[in-house]
Design a protein around this motif. Structure first.
Motif, PDB file in Angstrom:
ATOM      1  N   THR A  90       0.849  -1.188   0.000  1.00  0.00           N
ATOM      2  CA  THR A  90       0.000   0.000   0.000  1.00  0.00           C
ATOM      3  C   THR A  90       0.888   1.243   0.000  1.00  0.00           C
ATOM      4  OG1 THR A  90      -0.150   0.045   2.427  1.00  0.00           O
ATOM      5  CG2 THR A  90      -1.854  -1.178   1.224  1.00  0.00           C
ATOM      6  N   PHE A  91       0.382   2.308  -0.595  1.00  0.00           N
ATOM      7  CA  PHE A  91       1.166   3.539  -0.704  1.00  0.00           C
ATOM      8  C   PHE A  91       0.313   4.733  -0.270  1.00  0.00           C
ATOM      9  CE2 PHE A  91       2.887   7.264  -2.931  1.00  0.00           C
ATOM     10  CZ  PHE A  91       4.221   7.195  -2.553  1.00  0.00           C
ATOM     11  N   PRO A  92       0.292   5.035   1.040  1.00  0.00           N
ATOM     12  CA  PRO A  92      -0.373   6.264   1.490  1.00  0.00           C
ATOM     13  C   PRO A  92       0.483   7.473   1.131  1.00  0.00           C
ATOM     14  CG  PRO A  92       0.723   5.199   3.335  1.00  0.00           C
ATOM     15  CD  PRO A  92       0.900   4.281   2.148  1.00  0.00           C
ATOM     16  N   TYR A  93      -0.148   8.622   0.960  1.00  0.00           N
ATOM     17  CA  TYR A  93       0.597   9.832   0.618  1.00  0.00           C
ATOM     18  C   TYR A  93      -0.154  11.054   1.152  1.00  0.00           C
ATOM     19  CZ  TYR A  93      -2.867  10.047  -3.136  1.00  0.00           C
ATOM     20  OH  TYR A  93      -4.050  10.071  -3.834  1.00  0.00           O
ATOM     21  N   ASP A  94       0.568  12.147   1.290  1.00  0.00           N
ATOM     22  CA  ASP A  94      -0.005  13.400   1.781  1.00  0.00           C
ATOM     23  C   ASP A  94      -0.751  14.068   0.635  1.00  0.00           C
ATOM     24  OD1 ASP A  94      -0.629  15.872   2.820  1.00  0.00           O
ATOM     25  OD2 ASP A  94       1.366  16.300   3.598  1.00  0.00           O
ATOM     26  N   TRP A  95      -2.068  13.897   0.613  1.00  0.00           N
ATOM     27  CA  TRP A  95      -2.892  14.356  -0.503  1.00  0.00           C
ATOM     28  C   TRP A  95      -3.023  15.877  -0.555  1.00  0.00           C
ATOM     29  CZ3 TRP A  95      -6.471  16.737   2.447  1.00  0.00           C
ATOM     30  CH2 TRP A  95      -6.766  16.173   3.701  1.00  0.00           C
ATOM     31  N   ARG A  96      -2.518  16.589   0.437  1.00  0.00           N
ATOM     32  CA  ARG A  96      -2.531  18.055   0.392  1.00  0.00           C
ATOM     33  C   ARG A  96      -1.506  18.583  -0.610  1.00  0.00           C
ATOM     34  NH1 ARG A  96      -0.567  20.286   5.451  1.00  0.00           N
ATOM     35  NH2 ARG A  96       1.081  18.799   4.940  1.00  0.00           N
ATOM     36  N   LEU A  97      -0.449  17.813  -0.828  1.00  0.00           N
ATOM     37  CA  LEU A  97       0.678  18.229  -1.650  1.00  0.00           C
ATOM     38  C   LEU A  97       0.389  17.989  -3.126  1.00  0.00           C
ATOM     39  CD1 LEU A  97       3.575  16.737   0.517  1.00  0.00           C
ATOM     40  CD2 LEU A  97       2.586  19.039   0.615  1.00  0.00           C
ATOM     41  N   PRO A  98       1.172  18.597  -4.017  1.00  0.00           N
ATOM     42  CA  PRO A  98       0.934  18.381  -5.444  1.00  0.00           C
ATOM     43  C   PRO A  98       1.216  16.940  -5.854  1.00  0.00           C
ATOM     44  CG  PRO A  98       2.970  19.593  -5.103  1.00  0.00           C
ATOM     45  CD  PRO A  98       2.281  19.544  -3.776  1.00  0.00           C
ATOM     46  N   VAL A  99       0.483  16.484  -6.849  1.00  0.00           N
ATOM     47  CA  VAL A  99       0.698  15.136  -7.378  1.00  0.00           C
ATOM     48  C   VAL A  99       2.157  14.942  -7.772  1.00  0.00           C
ATOM     49  CG1 VAL A  99       0.180  13.672  -9.373  1.00  0.00           C
ATOM     50  CG2 VAL A  99      -1.694  14.768  -8.116  1.00  0.00           C
ATOM     51  N   SER A 100       2.756  15.963  -8.345  1.00  0.00           N
ATOM     52  CA  SER A 100       4.139  15.856  -8.816  1.00  0.00           C
ATOM     53  C   SER A 100       5.115  15.503  -7.708  1.00  0.00           C
ATOM     54  CB  SER A 100       4.568  17.173  -9.476  1.00  0.00           C
ATOM     55  OG  SER A 100       4.456  18.260  -8.555  1.00  0.00           O
ATOM     56  N   SER A 101       4.812  15.894  -6.458  1.00  0.00           N
ATOM     57  CA  SER A 101       5.747  15.670  -5.351  1.00  0.00           C
ATOM     58  C   SER A 101       5.818  14.207  -4.930  1.00  0.00           C
ATOM     59  CB  SER A 101       5.356  16.534  -4.145  1.00  0.00           C
ATOM     60  OG  SER A 101       4.133  16.081  -3.578  1.00  0.00           O
ATOM     61  N   HIS A 102       4.874  13.371  -5.377  1.00  0.00           N
ATOM     62  CA  HIS A 102       4.839  11.964  -4.965  1.00  0.00           C
ATOM     63  C   HIS A 102       5.408  11.020  -6.023  1.00  0.00           C
ATOM     64  CE1 HIS A 102       2.406  13.324  -1.655  1.00  0.00           C
ATOM     65  NE2 HIS A 102       1.455  13.737  -2.461  1.00  0.00           N
ATOM     66  N   ALA A 103       5.710  11.542  -7.208  1.00  0.00           N
ATOM     67  CA  ALA A 103       6.095  10.671  -8.323  1.00  0.00           C
ATOM     68  C   ALA A 103       7.324   9.832  -8.007  1.00  0.00           C
ATOM     69  CB  ALA A 103       6.326  11.520  -9.578  1.00  0.00           C
ATOM     70  N   GLN A 104       8.393  10.462  -7.536  1.00  0.00           N
ATOM     71  CA  GLN A 104       9.627   9.717  -7.277  1.00  0.00           C
ATOM     72  C   GLN A 104       9.463   8.761  -6.103  1.00  0.00           C
ATOM     73  OE1 GLN A 104      13.033  12.294  -6.973  1.00  0.00           O
ATOM     74  NE2 GLN A 104      12.906  12.941  -9.107  1.00  0.00           N
ATOM     75  N   ALA A 105       8.705   9.164  -5.085  1.00  0.00           N
ATOM     76  CA  ALA A 105       8.528   8.294  -3.922  1.00  0.00           C
ATOM     77  C   ALA A 105       7.772   7.025  -4.295  1.00  0.00           C
ATOM     78  CB  ALA A 105       7.791   9.048  -2.811  1.00  0.00           C
ATOM     79  N   LEU A 106       6.707   7.168  -5.086  1.00  0.00           N
ATOM     80  CA  LEU A 106       5.962   5.970  -5.489  1.00  0.00           C
ATOM     81  C   LEU A 106       6.787   5.102  -6.429  1.00  0.00           C
ATOM     82  CD1 LEU A 106       3.534   4.138  -5.648  1.00  0.00           C
ATOM     83  CD2 LEU A 106       2.491   5.712  -7.303  1.00  0.00           C
TER      84      LEU A 106
END
Length: 460
Positions: A90-106
């Motif tokens: 599972t991959f939870p993420y901080d949905w307040r932040l821009p989508v672009s900020s999660h690309a490398q982490a995922l």
């Protein structure tokens, strides 16, 4: 909003607790949502304060988006389908932040997960049953905004082999072209008078790049005799941040030039969904119809030159056209927040995990729609509307407390062509679930939050 958020500086959960007391404090006290607002440091890229600790574990609620059901039913279906629970990440993420900020982490999490799984004894045993003994590849199952994060990871995550190692992506109600609901959220402070929770969300959302990533990117703004796309100036007028919107538009404009490998979109259908808007002196007036262009980019018009209106419906938050990058999508009768937890979607996910070849989407049967208010007052009657039939025979409707024993049936009656109406009350503040069952359609659910009348903050 499907991930629990934890404020590391205050050692407390700021989104995702499961009880009515927490919901009441969050939405109806003066400082209840303060921790959700992005600070100047967070907007500048310092994202250490808030941690996404996991997926939602219990139902919760937000104005405009209404209720969010947890993902444990979907995860249970997946666990019963794959070779071993270790195949799942599972991959939870901080949905307040821009989508672009999660690309490398995922992308990094997916690569590490695939590497671990390929060396797992259960994967090695499962390869004996695979055609040509093929190694495992990735399958992404993404609900709502998660589909945008997945899209970004596969094309902007820095792992150029990740797409080749991906067998498929299933998105459930992902707003690829955005949603007019996001414009309604940002406009709550300067639009028509709304209950206090809606104003609270608007104040916090104005700081969130993630909300600006959900604004419409499709032809939606009625402007005199024509229809056009929203501009940064429009977003500033309606209460949003025009710079956050401009940054978002550029990111997605570039992203959409890249493919999403083996994409299988699931779209919620049959639910009344806002799809366009007018902007009068900074006030949004949303409508439940959209517009279309010919292949040459010309707006479809009637014989009098007026833009043609198309009421295509959707899942109550994302209209059907926005939920897919291609014309074809798997249709499911469900509300947005419950889309990933329903039997239809879970069956589709299981089938997607097991198939070797793209066999095409199933065809949806005729089904019902459900329209309920997102905020009601205790002991005050309110109405729900069931669409798709005017025959009450075989329709069961009830309202129940999410965290209590309260449950009451409701009598439905005809309310015009293809509509039924039921009047309900709830006894106290809290979160309630409306359920509609039918002999000839799939079960529909929606969450409703009950709070006090007026706009006075409760004591902290």
């Amino acid at each position: 909003m499907g991930s629990e958020l934890y404020d590391t500086s205050r050692n407390e959960v700021i989104w995702g607790l499961a009880n009515s007391r927490w919901l009441t404090r969050a939405w109806l006290t003066r400082s209840g949502l303060d921790s959700l607002r992005l600070t100047s440091g967070e907007l500048a890229g310092d994202h250490g304060r808030v941690s996404a600790r996991g997926l939602l574990q219990a139902p919760t609620w937000s104005p405009f988006f209404k209720g969010f059901e947890p993902y444990h039913k979907l995860l249970g279906t997946i666990e019963n389908t794959v070779a071993h629970p270790s195949a799942i990440l599972t991959f939870p993420y901080d949905w307040r932040l821009p989508v672009s900020s999660h690309a490398q982490a995922l992308a990094a999490a997916a690569r590490a997960h695939l590497t671990r799984w390929r060396s797992h004894p259960a994967q090695i045993a499962a390869r004996a049953h695979a055609v040509d003994g093929r190694e495992a590849r990735l399958v992404f199952i993404a609900h709502s905004m998660g589909g945008l994060v997945t899209y970004a990871a596969l094309n902007r995550g820095g792992d150029h082999d990740l797409a080749d190692d991906t067998r498929g992506v299933m998105t459930l109600g992902t707003p690829f072209q955005g949603s007019v609901v996001a414009a309604n959220i940002l406009n709550a402070l300067q639009g028509a008078p709304l209950p206090l929770p809606h104003n609270r969300l608007a104040t916090a959302a104005a700081t969130m790049p993630g909300v600006h990533d959900l604004l419409p990117r499709f032809l939606c703004l009625e402007d005199g005799p024509t229809v056009r796309h929203l501009t940064p100036a429009d977003i500033g007028d309606l209460g949003g941040d025009k710079e956050l919107f401009a940054t978002s538009q550029k990111f997605f404009g570039d992203l959409f030039h890249q493919p999403l490998p083996q994409h299988r979109p699931v779209a919620g259908i049959g639910q009344e969904t806002v799809q366009s808007l007018q902007l009068h002196a900074g006030v949004v007036r949303a409508s439940e119809y959209c517009f279309r262009e010919d292949s040459n980019g010309e707006l479809k018009r009637d014989k009098h030159g007026r833009p043609l209106r198309y009421p295509v419906k959707g899942d109550g938050t994302v209209h059907r056209v926005s939920a897919s990058l291609v014309r074809r999508a798997m249709p499911i009768h469900a509300q947005h927040g419950a889309l990933a937890s329903g039997k239809q979607a879970r069956r589709a996910v299981a089938d997607f995990l097991l198939e070797d070849d793209h066999l095409g989407p199933d065809q949806a049967d005729e089904g019902l729609g459900l329209n309920v208010p997102d905020y009601v007052h205790p002991q005050t009657p309110w109405d729900l509307i069931i669409t798709g039939t005017d025959d009450a025979a075989g329709i069961e409707c009830s309202v129940s407390a999410v965290d209590g024993n309260y449950i009451r049936p409701a009598r439905v009656q005809a309310d015009g062509d293809d509509r039924l109406r039921a009047t309900l009350t709830v006894p106290d503040t809290g979160l309630y679930r409306v359920t509609v069952r039918s002999e000839h359609s799939h079960t529909l659910t929606q969450l409703v939050f009950a709070g006090p009348d007026g706009t006075t903050y409760l004591d902290e």
